[in-house]
Write an enzyme that holds these catalytic residues in place. Structure first.
Site, PDB file in Angstrom:
ATOM      1  N   CYS A 169       0.846  -1.194   0.000  1.00 26.80           N
ATOM      2  CA  CYS A 169       0.000   0.000   0.000  1.00 26.80           C
ATOM      3  C   CYS A 169       0.881   1.242   0.000  1.00 26.80           C
ATOM      4  CB  CYS A 169      -0.915   0.005   1.221  1.00 26.80           C
ATOM      5  SG  CYS A 169      -2.019   1.435   1.302  1.00 26.80           S
ATOM      6  N   GLU A 206      -8.769  -0.688  -2.962  1.00 21.72           N
ATOM      7  CA  GLU A 206      -9.093   0.734  -3.102  1.00 21.72           C
ATOM      8  C   GLU A 206     -10.446   1.063  -2.480  1.00 21.72           C
ATOM      9  OE1 GLU A 206      -6.723   2.620  -3.921  1.00 21.72           O
ATOM     10  OE2 GLU A 206      -5.466   0.948  -4.572  1.00 21.72           O
TER      11      GLU A 206
END
Length: 201
Positions: free
Chosen positions: A114, A157
């Protein structure tokens, strides 16, 4: 969608910044969305990454961009005010405690990373298929049925828009490594960010 060009490279906020840990609000004003989308793509490509959500650039709105090449196919777009559906019969994503206590999985745990927890990767189980429904930057609705890594990207997401980082979903055995990473890097407080470098020609 057309080729992406232009856009500013923006700071990417790191875990601890408040907007990353709160649900994002729906986009209601599309008047400036084209510029936001260009900036998000420029930032994602510079990072580099395969997805970037509004909260990661300090924007608490329900929007994310993605770009992932699978074989000869480029999956690329922007999802505004998205909904994510896991088909009936497919196990839902598990919570932190469920993953720690449940040995059954919906697919083999691949490693995720991430941009808001940079430099680390951990295994995380995700649903192998999902359906994304959203609007593009022109306010046109669309639906994508995704499998494999594209499905994983969408789930990752979408989580950002719920105020959830992927490290929040890890099995208990990785929690110590996550805490240590936060301590070592002095994360976990507001205002921490990094700025991707302009890609070289």
């Amino acid at each position: 969608m057309p080729k992406i060009s232009g856009g500013k490279i923006l700071p990417i906020y790191i875990t601890g910044h408040a907007v990353l840990h709160a649900p994002a609000k729906p986009v209601t004003d599309f008047s400036g969305i084209q510029e936001i989308v260009r900036d998000m793509f420029a930032t994602m490509f510079a990072a580099p990454g395969v997805g970037l959500a509004g909260p990661q650039i300090g924007l608490g709105l329900r929007i994310f961009v993605y770009s992932y090449t699978e074989g000869d196919t480029l999956h690329q777009g922007v999802a505004i005010n998205p909904d994510l559906l896991i088909p009936k019969g497919v196990p839902k994503r598990q919570t932190h405690k469920q993953q720690a206590n449940n040995s059954t999985s919906c697919d083999e745990p691949d490693r995720e990373g991430c941009l808001s927890f940079p430099g680390y990767q951990f295994p995380l189980e995700r649903a192998p298929q999902v359906t994304l429904s959203a609007f593009d930057e022109n306010k046109k609705p669309f639906t994508v049925h995704a499998t494999g890594w594209l499905a994983r990207i969408f789930q990752h997401e979408f989580d950002h828009l719920q105020g959830t980082l992927y490290v929040d979903r890890l099995a208990q055995k990785y929690s110590g490594e996550v805490r240590q990473a936060v301590l070592n890097n002095k994360w976990g407080i507001p205002g921490k960010y990094w700025v991707p470098q302009e890609p070289k020609e």
